[in-house]
Design a protein around this motif. Structure first.
Motif, PDB file in Angstrom:
ATOM      1  N   THR A  97     -35.542  16.240 -83.706  1.00  0.00           N
ATOM      2  CA  THR A  97     -34.825  15.569 -84.791  1.00  0.00           C
ATOM      3  C   THR A  97     -33.863  16.537 -85.482  1.00  0.00           C
ATOM      4  OG1 THR A  97     -36.685  15.906 -86.312  1.00  0.00           O
ATOM      5  CG2 THR A  97     -36.529  13.758 -85.212  1.00  0.00           C
ATOM      6  N   ARG A  98     -34.204  17.816 -85.559  1.00  0.00           N
ATOM      7  CA  ARG A  98     -33.283  18.803 -86.141  1.00  0.00           C
ATOM      8  C   ARG A  98     -32.061  19.000 -85.253  1.00  0.00           C
ATOM      9  NH1 ARG A  98     -37.977  23.062 -87.907  1.00  0.00           N
ATOM     10  NH2 ARG A  98     -38.582  22.000 -89.843  1.00  0.00           N
ATOM     11  N   ILE A  99     -32.272  19.054 -83.937  1.00  0.00           N
ATOM     12  CA  ILE A  99     -31.147  19.160 -83.002  1.00  0.00           C
ATOM     13  C   ILE A  99     -30.221  17.970 -83.189  1.00  0.00           C
ATOM     14  CG2 ILE A  99     -30.506  18.978 -80.550  1.00  0.00           C
ATOM     15  CD1 ILE A  99     -33.100  20.658 -79.961  1.00  0.00           C
ATOM     16  N   VAL A 107     -32.068   9.609 -86.739  1.00  0.00           N
ATOM     17  CA  VAL A 107     -33.155   8.846 -86.118  1.00  0.00           C
ATOM     18  C   VAL A 107     -33.775   7.982 -87.221  1.00  0.00           C
ATOM     19  CG1 VAL A 107     -35.305   8.905 -84.808  1.00  0.00           C
ATOM     20  CG2 VAL A 107     -33.616  10.735 -84.500  1.00  0.00           C
ATOM     21  N   TYR A 108     -33.926   6.711 -86.901  1.00  0.00           N
ATOM     22  CA  TYR A 108     -34.552   5.768 -87.828  1.00  0.00           C
ATOM     23  C   TYR A 108     -35.861   5.307 -87.206  1.00  0.00           C
ATOM     24  CZ  TYR A 108     -35.220   1.288 -90.334  1.00  0.00           C
ATOM     25  OH  TYR A 108     -35.732   0.245 -91.053  1.00  0.00           O
ATOM     26  N   PHE A 109     -36.971   5.694 -87.851  1.00  0.00           N
ATOM     27  CA  PHE A 109     -38.308   5.282 -87.432  1.00  0.00           C
ATOM     28  C   PHE A 109     -38.637   4.031 -88.244  1.00  0.00           C
ATOM     29  CE2 PHE A 109     -38.006   9.858 -86.883  1.00  0.00           C
ATOM     30  CZ  PHE A 109     -38.453  10.031 -85.585  1.00  0.00           C
ATOM     31  N   THR A 110     -38.506   2.870 -87.631  1.00  0.00           N
ATOM     32  CA  THR A 110     -38.535   1.612 -88.370  1.00  0.00           C
ATOM     33  C   THR A 110     -39.869   1.338 -89.064  1.00  0.00           C
ATOM     34  OG1 THR A 110     -39.129   0.334 -86.406  1.00  0.00           O
ATOM     35  CG2 THR A 110     -36.782   0.584 -86.886  1.00  0.00           C
ATOM     36  N   ILE A 114     -38.504   5.910 -92.000  1.00  0.00           N
ATOM     37  CA  ILE A 114     -37.973   7.261 -92.152  1.00  0.00           C
ATOM     38  C   ILE A 114     -36.594   7.314 -91.501  1.00  0.00           C
ATOM     39  CG2 ILE A 114     -38.244   9.708 -91.536  1.00  0.00           C
ATOM     40  CD1 ILE A 114     -41.300   9.199 -91.484  1.00  0.00           C
ATOM     41  N   TRP A 115     -35.636   7.778 -92.263  1.00  0.00           N
ATOM     42  CA  TRP A 115     -34.273   8.041 -91.786  1.00  0.00           C
ATOM     43  C   TRP A 115     -34.116   9.555 -91.847  1.00  0.00           C
ATOM     44  CZ3 TRP A 115     -30.664   4.180 -90.517  1.00  0.00           C
ATOM     45  CH2 TRP A 115     -31.037   2.870 -90.849  1.00  0.00           C
ATOM     46  N   GLY A 122     -37.225  12.917 -95.887  1.00  0.00           N
ATOM     47  CA  GLY A 122     -37.437  12.434 -94.523  1.00  0.00           C
ATOM     48  C   GLY A 122     -38.171  13.418 -93.636  1.00  0.00           C
ATOM     49  N   GLU A 123     -37.779  14.694 -93.680  1.00  0.00           N
ATOM     50  CA  GLU A 123     -38.432  15.672 -92.809  1.00  0.00           C
ATOM     51  C   GLU A 123     -39.877  15.917 -93.242  1.00  0.00           C
ATOM     52  OE1 GLU A 123     -37.839  20.194 -91.394  1.00  0.00           O
ATOM     53  OE2 GLU A 123     -36.250  18.788 -90.843  1.00  0.00           O
TER      54      GLU A 123
END
Length: 158
Positions: A97-99, A107-110, A114-115, A122-123
């Protein structure tokens, strides 16, 4: 009106059992429903790994292809249902996700809401969810190992 976004979908099932395949079909329908509700999102591709563990990204061909396409700037948003579908390894989750974030890909984790770029925390929340997913994976592996030992120990053919 929101800026048009080019979207990638990532889905994964860890086994090829029939129940998992129907779960995959449900995941795909889930994403189709989300896309329908967001006309400002344009689908680039669906990246789907079937019968592959989430504990390492190295064996997931679709995931690797998705990361390559992200690096090439083909989309700016990845939608995945939950952190455990993205990865079951905390380090992999955070590294990938950092890359993506450095490349301008969110990235959206529905299910976890988390966006990775929009959310200030988020992190932090991603770390907690990734750790939980990793621990769940370890627990399942241990349960399978113990189950196999018990079956072999009590087998009439042993």
């Amino acid at each position: 009106m929101e800026k048009k976004r080019t979207v990638a979908i990532y889905a994964r099932v860890s086994t090829e059992h029939e129940a998992q395949i129907s779960a995959l079909e449900n995941q795909i329908q889930y994403y189709d429903d989300i896309l329908e509700r967001h006309p400002e999102w344009e689908l680039y591709d669906k990246y789907i790994d079937e019968g592959v563990t989430g504990t390492s990204v190295k064996k997931r061909r679709s995931f690797i292809r998705m990361m390559e396409d992200a690096a090439a700037g083909r989309f700016d948003l990845i939608i995945t249902r939950e952190v455990s579908r993205f990865a079951r390894n905390t380090v992999d989750t955070l590294q990938q996700t950092r890359i993506l974030k450095r490349q301008g890909v969110e990235v959206y984790f529905t299910e976890d809401n988390i966006w990775t770029i929009k959310d200030e925390d988020g992190e932090f929340r991603l770390t907690i969810m990734a750790t939980m997913a990793q621990n769940e994976s370890k627990k399942r592996s241990e349960e399978r190992r113990v189950g196999k030992e018990c079956r072999s120990r009590w087998s009439p053919y042993h």
